[in-house]
Design a protein around this motif. Sequence first.
Motif, PDB file in Angstrom:
ATOM      1  N   THR A  45       0.868  -1.185   0.000  1.00  0.00           N
ATOM      2  CA  THR A  45       0.000   0.000   0.000  1.00  0.00           C
ATOM      3  C   THR A  45       0.900   1.228   0.000  1.00  0.00           C
ATOM      4  OG1 THR A  45      -1.560  -1.298   1.329  1.00  0.00           O
ATOM      5  CG2 THR A  45      -2.011   1.039   1.102  1.00  0.00           C
ATOM      6  N   ILE A  46       1.427   1.553  -1.153  1.00  0.00           N
ATOM      7  CA  ILE A  46       2.454   2.583  -1.244  1.00  0.00           C
ATOM      8  C   ILE A  46       1.910   3.967  -0.947  1.00  0.00           C
ATOM      9  CG2 ILE A  46       2.128   2.926  -3.717  1.00  0.00           C
ATOM     10  CD1 ILE A  46       5.450   2.955  -1.728  1.00  0.00           C
ATOM     11  N   TRP A  47       0.612   4.228  -1.243  1.00  0.00           N
ATOM     12  CA  TRP A  47       0.063   5.553  -1.009  1.00  0.00           C
ATOM     13  C   TRP A  47       0.041   5.883   0.480  1.00  0.00           C
ATOM     14  CZ3 TRP A  47      -4.016   6.739   2.079  1.00  0.00           C
ATOM     15  CH2 TRP A  47      -4.847   5.695   2.472  1.00  0.00           C
ATOM     16  N   GLY A  48      -0.203   4.872   1.305  1.00  0.00           N
ATOM     17  CA  GLY A  48      -0.243   5.120   2.743  1.00  0.00           C
ATOM     18  C   GLY A  48       1.115   5.512   3.293  1.00  0.00           C
ATOM     19  N   ILE A  49       2.186   4.868   2.817  1.00  0.00           N
ATOM     20  CA  ILE A  49       3.527   5.191   3.309  1.00  0.00           C
ATOM     21  C   ILE A  49       3.942   6.587   2.862  1.00  0.00           C
ATOM     22  CG2 ILE A  49       5.949   4.511   3.191  1.00  0.00           C
ATOM     23  CD1 ILE A  49       5.063   1.641   2.981  1.00  0.00           C
ATOM     24  N   VAL A  50       3.632   6.943   1.605  1.00  0.00           N
ATOM     25  CA  VAL A  50       4.000   8.267   1.106  1.00  0.00           C
ATOM     26  C   VAL A  50       3.251   9.364   1.863  1.00  0.00           C
ATOM     27  CG1 VAL A  50       3.944   9.771  -0.908  1.00  0.00           C
ATOM     28  CG2 VAL A  50       4.613   7.379  -1.171  1.00  0.00           C
ATOM     29  N   VAL A  51       1.948   9.204   2.014  1.00  0.00           N
ATOM     30  CA  VAL A  51       1.152  10.209   2.725  1.00  0.00           C
ATOM     31  C   VAL A  51       1.574  10.293   4.187  1.00  0.00           C
ATOM     32  CG1 VAL A  51      -1.184  10.802   3.467  1.00  0.00           C
ATOM     33  CG2 VAL A  51      -0.785  10.003   1.143  1.00  0.00           C
ATOM     34  N   GLU A  52       1.890   9.150   4.755  1.00  0.00           N
ATOM     35  CA  GLU A  52       2.337   9.141   6.147  1.00  0.00           C
ATOM     36  C   GLU A  52       3.643   9.902   6.309  1.00  0.00           C
ATOM     37  OE1 GLU A  52       3.896   5.774   9.376  1.00  0.00           O
ATOM     38  OE2 GLU A  52       2.997   5.180   7.462  1.00  0.00           O
ATOM     39  N   ALA A  53       4.591   9.716   5.393  1.00  0.00           N
ATOM     40  CA  ALA A  53       5.868  10.422   5.482  1.00  0.00           C
ATOM     41  C   ALA A  53       5.684  11.926   5.303  1.00  0.00           C
ATOM     42  CB  ALA A  53       6.831   9.870   4.426  1.00  0.00           C
ATOM     43  N   VAL A  54       4.873  12.334   4.352  1.00  0.00           N
ATOM     44  CA  VAL A  54       4.650  13.764   4.116  1.00  0.00           C
ATOM     45  C   VAL A  54       3.929  14.400   5.296  1.00  0.00           C
ATOM     46  CG1 VAL A  54       3.573  15.436   2.584  1.00  0.00           C
ATOM     47  CG2 VAL A  54       4.655  13.407   1.620  1.00  0.00           C
ATOM     48  N   ALA A  55       2.955  13.696   5.861  1.00  0.00           N
ATOM     49  CA  ALA A  55       2.246  14.220   7.025  1.00  0.00           C
ATOM     50  C   ALA A  55       3.164  14.322   8.242  1.00  0.00           C
ATOM     51  CB  ALA A  55       1.038  13.336   7.344  1.00  0.00           C
ATOM     52  N   GLY A  56       4.037  13.337   8.424  1.00  0.00           N
ATOM     53  CA  GLY A  56       4.979  13.408   9.538  1.00  0.00           C
ATOM     54  C   GLY A  56       5.944  14.573   9.406  1.00  0.00           C
ATOM     55  N   ALA A  57       6.434  14.822   8.177  1.00  0.00           N
ATOM     56  CA  ALA A  57       7.322  15.969   7.963  1.00  0.00           C
ATOM     57  C   ALA A  57       6.593  17.280   8.233  1.00  0.00           C
ATOM     58  CB  ALA A  57       7.872  15.940   6.538  1.00  0.00           C
ATOM     59  N   GLY A  58       5.342  17.371   7.792  1.00  0.00           N
ATOM     60  CA  GLY A  58       4.562  18.578   8.063  1.00  0.00           C
ATOM     61  C   GLY A  58       4.319  18.808   9.543  1.00  0.00           C
ATOM     62  N   ALA A  59       4.073  17.730  10.281  1.00  0.00           N
ATOM     63  CA  ALA A  59       3.875  17.866  11.725  1.00  0.00           C
ATOM     64  C   ALA A  59       5.150  18.349  12.414  1.00  0.00           C
ATOM     65  CB  ALA A  59       3.423  16.531  12.311  1.00  0.00           C
ATOM     66  N   LEU A  60       6.311  17.864  11.982  1.00  0.00           N
ATOM     67  CA  LEU A  60       7.577  18.305  12.577  1.00  0.00           C
ATOM     68  C   LEU A  60       7.835  19.778  12.280  1.00  0.00           C
ATOM     69  CD1 LEU A  60       9.919  15.233  11.911  1.00  0.00           C
ATOM     70  CD2 LEU A  60       8.855  15.923  14.067  1.00  0.00           C
ATOM     71  N   ILE A  61       7.569  20.205  11.052  1.00  0.00           N
ATOM     72  CA  ILE A  61       7.761  21.610  10.705  1.00  0.00           C
ATOM     73  C   ILE A  61       6.827  22.505  11.519  1.00  0.00           C
ATOM     74  CG2 ILE A  61       7.559  23.293   8.847  1.00  0.00           C
ATOM     75  CD1 ILE A  61      10.004  21.554   8.606  1.00  0.00           C
ATOM     76  N   THR A  62       5.602  22.059  11.712  1.00  0.00           N
ATOM     77  CA  THR A  62       4.649  22.843  12.493  1.00  0.00           C
ATOM     78  C   THR A  62       5.091  22.970  13.951  1.00  0.00           C
ATOM     79  OG1 THR A  62       2.881  22.031  11.047  1.00  0.00           O
ATOM     80  CG2 THR A  62       2.224  23.072  13.111  1.00  0.00           C
ATOM     81  N   LEU A  63       5.554  21.878  14.525  1.00  0.00           N
ATOM     82  CA  LEU A  63       6.071  21.935  15.899  1.00  0.00           C
ATOM     83  C   LEU A  63       7.290  22.850  16.000  1.00  0.00           C
ATOM     84  CD1 LEU A  63       5.755  18.183  16.967  1.00  0.00           C
ATOM     85  CD2 LEU A  63       4.381  20.107  17.780  1.00  0.00           C
ATOM     86  N   LEU A  64       8.141  22.828  14.986  1.00  0.00           N
ATOM     87  CA  LEU A  64       9.319  23.702  14.984  1.00  0.00           C
ATOM     88  C   LEU A  64       8.912  25.172  14.922  1.00  0.00           C
ATOM     89  CD1 LEU A  64      12.393  23.960  14.907  1.00  0.00           C
ATOM     90  CD2 LEU A  64      12.277  23.746  12.420  1.00  0.00           C
TER      91      LEU A  64
END
Length: 387
Positions: A45-64
């Motif tokens: 399920t490649i779409w889930g891994i890609v979306v998960e990685a992009v969402a995780g990066a966005g969450a880190l940037i927001t916390l920063l």
Amino acid sequence: MRPHQVLAFLLLFVIASGASENASTSRGCGLDLLPQYVSLCDLDTIWGIVVEAVAGAGALITLLLMLILLVRLPFIKDKEKKDPVGLHFLFLLGTLGLFGLTFAFIIREDETICSVRRFLWGVLFALCFSCLLSQAWRVRRLVRHGKSPSSWQLVGMALCLMLVQVIIAIEWLVLTVLRDAKPACAYEPMDFAMALIYDMVLLVATLGLALFTLCGKFKKWKQNGACLLVTAFLSLLIWVAWMTMYLFGNAELRQGDAWGDPTLAITLVASGWVFVIFHAIPEIHCTILPAPQENTPNYFDTSQPRMRETAFEEDVQLPRTYMENKAFSMDEHNAALRTAGFRNGSVGNRPSAPFRSNVYQPTEMAVVLNGGTIPTAPPTYTGRHLW
């Protein structure tokens, strides 16, 4: 049976059992992972891994960004920049919630997950759009009058606007789940879209008010209005795209069940990154950037008038004490020169003409130092001896 045959049989049995056990699990996931979280690590399920990685990066940037704003908060002295700090924190909190909600659309749905999806989707977007609308109101006031509403007014307006969507979401869940006794996951795409009408109203209002932030006499705030306008416009495009695909496109392609969750997850990630790039980062940069000093000249600005070039005598006046001391010293020097002239180049009691033409009285030197002109005729000789 020989011992080595027994060992070979046991080895084949272990390999076969391990292969059958791995076949029951997804590729890339552990053996003890619950089935509903398989999509988070399933390599098929490649779409889930890609979306998960992009969402995780966005969450880190927001916390920063939240950390940077919190650290720089004591150094913000400008009132017009310090008032919307609470609104920025509220907006970053809503954006962080969008990135976190993305994972709820990747994992397998159940009653709890479906209830969280239906409630938080509209509430989080209502929070972000309410903050954008409050920000548009603030920039509009700054552009026209140069004054910003207070921090409590901005935060209170955003929370009151969001509260309307909270009531709508709770009422929708109560009517469909509790009263009709339907499963939380049993809802039509059109019902999901109808529950988000208030979010669309907030988005359209933000876009309309952002257009007026470009008109006003205080031009330094128009850049904030331009970023706000771009954010609202891109968000509107995302909403038109996902609703068209979610309501009509998936059904036309006969992928309604398979593409429903990916469509919503991608929408959350795309909206979150638009909020971060086009609104959060420019606003925080403008907030923590110190205001330039008004009295400091900008030597690289060619639009400023150049300094007036004048003569030295017009702008600089020497002190009177310096002028008197200079005249006195020149008097002594001239006396010494005339003495040497009488001894070496005089005829009778009169000095020679070349020497006399180059020696001036102290008053004449004072006139020269004061900006006057040198007299054309030499001074009259009195006939008195200097010794």
